[in-house]
Design a protein around this motif. Structure first.
Motif, PDB file in Angstrom:
ATOM      1  N   PRO A 243     -14.300  52.187  37.154  1.00 29.72           N
ATOM      2  CA  PRO A 243     -13.454  52.150  38.308  1.00 29.72           C
ATOM      3  C   PRO A 243     -11.759  51.144  37.667  1.00 29.72           C
ATOM      4  O   PRO A 243     -11.926  51.185  36.957  1.00 29.72           O
ATOM      5  CB  PRO A 243     -14.707  50.412  38.823  1.00 29.72           C
ATOM      6  CG  PRO A 243     -15.035  49.659  37.388  1.00 29.72           C
ATOM      7  CD  PRO A 243     -15.048  51.240  36.722  1.00 29.72           C
ATOM      8  N   LEU A 244     -11.450  51.435  38.241  1.00 31.04           N
ATOM      9  CA  LEU A 244      -9.469  50.631  38.835  1.00 31.04           C
ATOM     10  C   LEU A 244      -9.450  49.555  38.130  1.00 31.04           C
ATOM     11  O   LEU A 244     -10.624  48.776  38.929  1.00 31.04           O
ATOM     12  CB  LEU A 244      -8.888  51.117  40.373  1.00 31.04           C
ATOM     13  CG  LEU A 244      -8.993  52.864  40.665  1.00 31.04           C
ATOM     14  CD1 LEU A 244      -8.392  52.693  42.304  1.00 31.04           C
ATOM     15  CD2 LEU A 244      -7.994  53.739  39.671  1.00 31.04           C
ATOM     16  N   GLY A 245      -8.536  49.372  37.527  1.00 26.13           N
ATOM     17  CA  GLY A 245      -8.911  48.255  36.819  1.00 26.13           C
ATOM     18  C   GLY A 245      -7.011  47.634  37.790  1.00 26.13           C
ATOM     19  O   GLY A 245      -7.263  48.137  39.192  1.00 26.13           O
ATOM     20  N   PRO A 246      -6.741  46.327  37.284  1.00 30.63           N
ATOM     21  CA  PRO A 246      -4.850  46.488  38.076  1.00 30.63           C
ATOM     22  C   PRO A 246      -4.127  47.141  38.029  1.00 30.63           C
ATOM     23  O   PRO A 246      -3.874  47.679  37.315  1.00 30.63           O
ATOM     24  CB  PRO A 246      -4.659  44.945  37.441  1.00 30.63           C
ATOM     25  CG  PRO A 246      -5.682  44.470  36.074  1.00 30.63           C
ATOM     26  CD  PRO A 246      -6.240  46.203  36.374  1.00 30.63           C
ATOM     27  N   PRO A 247      -3.355  46.868  39.602  1.00 28.97           N
ATOM     28  CA  PRO A 247      -2.070  48.042  39.398  1.00 28.97           C
ATOM     29  C   PRO A 247      -1.763  48.636  38.774  1.00 28.97           C
ATOM     30  O   PRO A 247      -1.285  47.315  37.761  1.00 28.97           O
ATOM     31  CB  PRO A 247      -1.602  47.556  41.222  1.00 28.97           C
ATOM     32  CG  PRO A 247      -2.837  46.731  41.988  1.00 28.97           C
ATOM     33  CD  PRO A 247      -3.359  45.980  40.585  1.00 28.97           C
ATOM     34  N   GLY A 248      -1.011  49.544  38.773  1.00 29.71           N
ATOM     35  CA  GLY A 248      -0.304  50.170  36.990  1.00 29.71           C
ATOM     36  C   GLY A 248      -1.439  50.700  35.908  1.00 29.71           C
ATOM     37  O   GLY A 248      -0.497  51.211  35.195  1.00 29.71           O
ATOM     38  N   GLY A 249      -2.310  50.238  36.158  1.00 27.27           N
ATOM     39  CA  GLY A 249      -2.422  51.148  34.738  1.00 27.27           C
ATOM     40  C   GLY A 249      -3.533  51.666  35.170  1.00 27.27           C
ATOM     41  O   GLY A 249      -4.969  52.530  34.375  1.00 27.27           O
ATOM     42  N   GLU A 250      -3.457  52.386  36.249  1.00 23.82           N
ATOM     43  CA  GLU A 250      -4.209  53.455  36.788  1.00 23.82           C
ATOM     44  C   GLU A 250      -4.741  54.424  36.077  1.00 23.82           C
ATOM     45  O   GLU A 250      -5.510  55.610  35.089  1.00 23.82           O
ATOM     46  CB  GLU A 250      -4.145  54.493  37.940  1.00 23.82           C
ATOM     47  CG  GLU A 250      -3.743  53.041  39.108  1.00 23.82           C
ATOM     48  CD  GLU A 250      -3.597  52.107  39.505  1.00 23.82           C
ATOM     49  OE1 GLU A 250      -2.290  52.279  38.130  1.00 23.82           O
ATOM     50  OE2 GLU A 250      -2.359  51.205  40.387  1.00 23.82           O
ATOM     51  N   VAL A 251      -3.158  55.337  35.339  1.00 23.52           N
ATOM     52  CA  VAL A 251      -3.476  56.274  34.738  1.00 23.52           C
ATOM     53  C   VAL A 251      -3.745  56.119  33.237  1.00 23.52           C
ATOM     54  O   VAL A 251      -2.913  55.795  32.388  1.00 23.52           O
ATOM     55  CB  VAL A 251      -2.413  57.448  34.382  1.00 23.52           C
ATOM     56  CG1 VAL A 251      -2.459  58.705  33.517  1.00 23.52           C
ATOM     57  CG2 VAL A 251      -1.908  58.294  36.346  1.00 23.52           C
ATOM     58  N   GLY A 252      -4.395  56.599  32.028  1.00 28.20           N
ATOM     59  CA  GLY A 252      -4.622  56.489  31.066  1.00 28.20           C
ATOM     60  C   GLY A 252      -4.605  57.556  30.493  1.00 28.20           C
ATOM     61  O   GLY A 252      -3.645  57.151  29.303  1.00 28.20           O
ATOM     62  N   ARG A 253      -4.301  59.205  30.603  1.00 32.60           N
ATOM     63  CA  ARG A 253      -3.161  59.743  29.768  1.00 32.60           C
ATOM     64  C   ARG A 253      -3.528  60.973  30.551  1.00 32.60           C
ATOM     65  O   ARG A 253      -3.742  60.684  31.829  1.00 32.60           O
ATOM     66  CB  ARG A 253      -4.297  60.544  28.627  1.00 32.60           C
ATOM     67  CG  ARG A 253      -5.760  60.384  28.491  1.00 32.60           C
ATOM     68  CD  ARG A 253      -7.214  60.909  27.727  1.00 32.60           C
ATOM     69  NE  ARG A 253      -8.233  61.796  28.424  1.00 32.60           N
ATOM     70  CZ  ARG A 253      -9.001  62.650  28.120  1.00 32.60           C
ATOM     71  NH1 ARG A 253      -8.359  63.421  28.099  1.00 32.60           N
ATOM     72  NH2 ARG A 253     -10.191  62.245  28.623  1.00 32.60           N
TER      73      ARG A 253
END
Length: 295
Positions: A243-253
């Motif tokens: 699931p989505l984490g804190p705003p700003g860390g949505e895209v991993g790669r």
């Protein structure tokens, strides 16, 4: 303008070599009936079977094909309309049938809205058919009608999580890419009551739309374990931890589809590391089916 866009795209994919796929294999071509494959889903009931549909201009039909792109069967969805089908997915069935739970369902998203003027959008739900036993016309299990909480959006990504949550991601015509969710419980309630629901406020993804290089969201899918959502644009794939984490860390790669033509829209996971992509037909050239491994 067309030459300018082509040059911007060629420059973009030529410069970004760090995020290119490690393997790209063309598996086959699609049937001429599938000139605009816009959605893609992997069957888990029937290994080696894949589902797709056309973009606007076709009727409410789903097409089964195999791992070479060869057609298997065509089904019409009874009671459905095809204003602008843009994506589909396969997932757990939200309702129970007369003989018990359905094994698997197909979700068909009629939510394309280039002019951003449609008030209510629809997702149709059907039980995944049996290629041998099912009739050519599929009964509609239900429909999910929804509205956005802010303003109309054009969307081309529908994904169903392994627990049945619905995810909609906008294309990016309003200078941002927004992600909306409809929890499985709310989805079941909307199906049962056949009433329109308003989605919760959207979440902005850090994907900056840019039509010159094809950075407009066109499709996506969850990995089988539900821990990653792949978001496809015409020229890239972004992987969003779930699931989505804190705003700003949505895209991993990110994966740049540099060796492809940039004309494709649909995506599905074959394995945790391998994606299946379809492209639209161009002129007399048919659409193609491509297997991609991203770093």
């Amino acid at each position: 303008p067309a030459v300018s866009r082509w040059w911007a795209w060629r420059t973009f994919v030529g410069q970004d070599t760090a995020h290119r796929p490690t393997h790209v294999d063309t598996l086959g071509t699609l049937d001429p009936l599938l000139r605009e494959s816009s959605g893609l889903a992997l069957s888990r009931q029937h290994p080696g079977v894949y589902w797709t549909h056309n973009d606007s201009g076709d009727g409410p039909r789903v097409y089964a094909f195999d791992s070479t792109g060869a057609p298997l069967r065509t089904f019409e969805v009874a009671g459905a309309r095809a204003v602008d089908w843009e994506d589909m997915d396969a997932g757990p069935c939200p309702l129970v049938g007369p003989q018990g739970p359905y094994p698997r369902c197909l979700y068909l998203a009629d939510f394309g809205d280039n002019a951003r003027g449609r008030d209510t959008l629809t997702v149709y739900v059907v039980a995944e058919p049996d290629l041998q036993a099912s009739p050519d016309t599929l009964p509609l299990l239900g429909r999910v009608r929804f509205r956005y909480p802010d303003e109309p959006h054009d969307a081309e990504l529908l994904a169903v999580s392994p627990i049945g949550d619905l995810v909609v991601v906008t294309k990016g015509r309003t200078r941002s890419v927004l992600l909306y969710t409809l929890p499985a419980a709310d989805l079941r309630a909307a199906l049962t009551a056949d009433r329109a629901v308003t989605l919760a406020p959207g979440r902005t993804l850090p994907i900056q739309p840019d039509g010159r290089i094809g950075r407009m969201v066109t499709g996506g899918s969850f990995r089988a374990d539900g821990r990653e959502l792949a978001v496809r644009t015409y020229t890239e794939v972004y992987f969003v931890p779930w699931p989505l984490g804190p705003p700003g860390g949505e895209v991993g790669r990110r994966c740049v589809l540099a060796r492809l033509d940039g004309g494709g829209e649909a995506l599905a996971y074959l394995t945790p590391d391998t994606l299946l992509l379809t492209s639209e037909a161009v002129g007399m050239e048919p659409g193609i089916l491509t297997r991609v491994v991203c770093p």
